[in-house]
Scaffold this active site. Structure first.
Site, PDB file in Angstrom:
ATOM      1  N   GLN A  19       0.820  -1.209   0.000  1.00 37.50           N
ATOM      2  CA  GLN A  19       0.000   0.000   0.000  1.00 37.50           C
ATOM      3  C   GLN A  19       0.855   1.261   0.000  1.00 37.50           C
ATOM      4  O   GLN A  19       0.595   2.212  -0.751  1.00 37.50           O
ATOM      5  CB  GLN A  19      -0.934   0.006   1.217  1.00 37.50           C
ATOM      6  N   THR A  98      -2.920   5.785   8.350  1.00 33.95           N
ATOM      7  CA  THR A  98      -3.322   4.516   8.944  1.00 33.95           C
ATOM      8  C   THR A  98      -4.630   4.634   9.709  1.00 33.95           C
ATOM      9  O   THR A  98      -4.838   5.579  10.474  1.00 33.95           O
ATOM     10  CB  THR A  98      -2.228   4.017   9.898  1.00 33.95           C
ATOM     11  N   GLU A  99      -5.512   3.645   9.528  1.00 32.94           N
ATOM     12  CA  GLU A  99      -6.747   3.597  10.296  1.00 32.94           C
ATOM     13  C   GLU A  99      -6.669   2.491  11.342  1.00 32.94           C
ATOM     14  O   GLU A  99      -5.822   1.604  11.264  1.00 32.94           O
ATOM     15  CB  GLU A  99      -7.952   3.365   9.381  1.00 32.94           C
ATOM     16  N   TYR A 170     -13.986  13.884  -1.811  1.00 31.76           N
ATOM     17  CA  TYR A 170     -13.771  13.613  -3.228  1.00 31.76           C
ATOM     18  C   TYR A 170     -14.971  14.067  -4.054  1.00 31.76           C
ATOM     19  O   TYR A 170     -14.821  14.632  -5.143  1.00 31.76           O
ATOM     20  CB  TYR A 170     -13.541  12.115  -3.475  1.00 31.76           C
ATOM     21  N   GLU A 220     -19.355  16.350  10.724  1.00 33.49           N
ATOM     22  CA  GLU A 220     -20.252  15.205  10.865  1.00 33.49           C
ATOM     23  C   GLU A 220     -20.878  15.226  12.254  1.00 33.49           C
ATOM     24  O   GLU A 220     -20.524  16.055  13.095  1.00 33.49           O
ATOM     25  CB  GLU A 220     -19.499  13.901  10.617  1.00 33.49           C
ATOM     26  N   HIS A 259     -17.258   6.887  10.994  1.00 35.55           N
ATOM     27  CA  HIS A 259     -16.072   7.183  11.778  1.00 35.55           C
ATOM     28  C   HIS A 259     -16.301   6.900  13.253  1.00 35.55           C
ATOM     29  O   HIS A 259     -17.420   6.984  13.754  1.00 35.55           O
ATOM     30  CB  HIS A 259     -15.675   8.654  11.610  1.00 35.55           C
TER      31      HIS A 259
END
Length: 304
Positions: A19, A98-99, A170, A220, A259
């Site tokens: 990645q 990174t998540e 996006y 959000e 999230h």
């Protein structure tokens, strides 16, 4: 101009697996200057896919290369150590994509980056800038791209965009691009409960950028940060065209939406729903769209 990254950005990549290599190559092909990679067991080798040196640590890379930015794409269990390695090396801008990083790890990182004084106060001025984690990165169209943001969705322009969401960002960029409106810089700050930079770390930078004429921010549900942002805009840059979108108008209380930080607390004090935030921002003179397409049209209208 732009904020955070530009044609002088020199990127070190921490995490050069499949990645990391894929996204680093995309960024390099766009014109971003990728100077090296880091791998603890491959120091001294050549990163063949990019024809760049590999160093065993961030400090070693900084010693040999003119690094000012790090892009981190290591697995979540090792991300804290990678962030702290970049911090210890003195890198100015650290973008962690990174998540899934544990909240406890990010609490340790945050308190190291921005330690509190005895009276409980703290400042981020003069400290390294951390973007993310769990974010799409940063792009200044035509200059540099550090992360996942699809460069084909945008063009150079005068709208500063900052968002907690990747995919909504996006779409917004695409809508603006279709209308011939470009971006000065887009910053994806991430949606985890603890992130390095929030809206009020980014929006004042846009306010100080002479080439950013308008600002869009995408929030959000959960918390009341958007209201705090709205008050700052109302008090400091009331004449700047600003539009906002708050994801989660149909989200039920108590249910996490996407999230980790996107949740309206059941039995809370209020102000955490998308409708609450829209009402508060509208009262402060900030146009709020019900979806990304409407938000894009609002900022286009405000640009005249």
């Amino acid at each position: 101009m732009s904020i955070l990254i530009d044609s002088n950005t020199r990127v070190l990549v921490q995490g050069i697996g499949n990645q990391g290599t894929f996204h680093a190559k995309r960024n390099a092909d766009y014109g971003t200057t990728i100077v090296a990679g880091v791998h603890p067991k491959r120091g001294g080798e050549i990163w063949e896919e990019l024809d760049r040196p590999i160093y065993s640590s961030a400090s070693e890379a900084v010693e040999h290369e003119d690094v000012n930015t790090s892009m981190i794409l290591v697995p979540a269990p090792f991300a804290k150590d990678a962030i702290m390695e970049a911090f210890d090396a003195g890198i100015e801008l650290i973008v962690c994509l990174t998540e899934g990083i544990p909240v406890h790890d990010m609490a340790l990182v945050y308190n190291t980056f921005y330690p509190r004084a005895a009276d409980g106060s703290f400042t981020k001025k003069g400290r390294p800038v951390l973007i993310g984690p769990n974010c799409p990165g940063v792009i200044s169209p035509g200059k540099a791209n550090v992360g996942f943001i699809p460069e084909e969705s945008t063009r150079p322009g005068t709208v500063g965009l900052v968002s907690r969401s990747g995919t909504l960002t996006y779409q917004l960029m695409h809508e603006l691009n279709e209308a011939g409106v470009g971006i000065s810089t887009c910053v994806g700050i991430g949606g985890d409960p603890i992130i390095g930079s929030d809206f009020l770390d980014i929006i004042p930078r846009f306010a100080d950028d002479p080439d950013t004429e308008a600002i869009v921010f995408v929030g959000e549900i959960g918390g009341t940060e958007e209201q705090r942002v709205g008050r700052w805009i109302h008090e400091h840059i009331p004449d700047t065209p600003v539009a906002a979108y708050v994801a989660g108008f149909t989200a039920p209380p108590g249910k996490q939406m996407g999230h980790a930080g996107a949740i309206v607390k059941e039995g809370g004090d209020g102000g955490e729903t998308a409708a609450d935030k829209k009402e508060a921002l509208t009262e402060l003179g900030i146009a709020v769209g019900m979806n990304p397409s409407e938000t894009a049209q609002l900022i286009i209208q405000r640009l005249g």
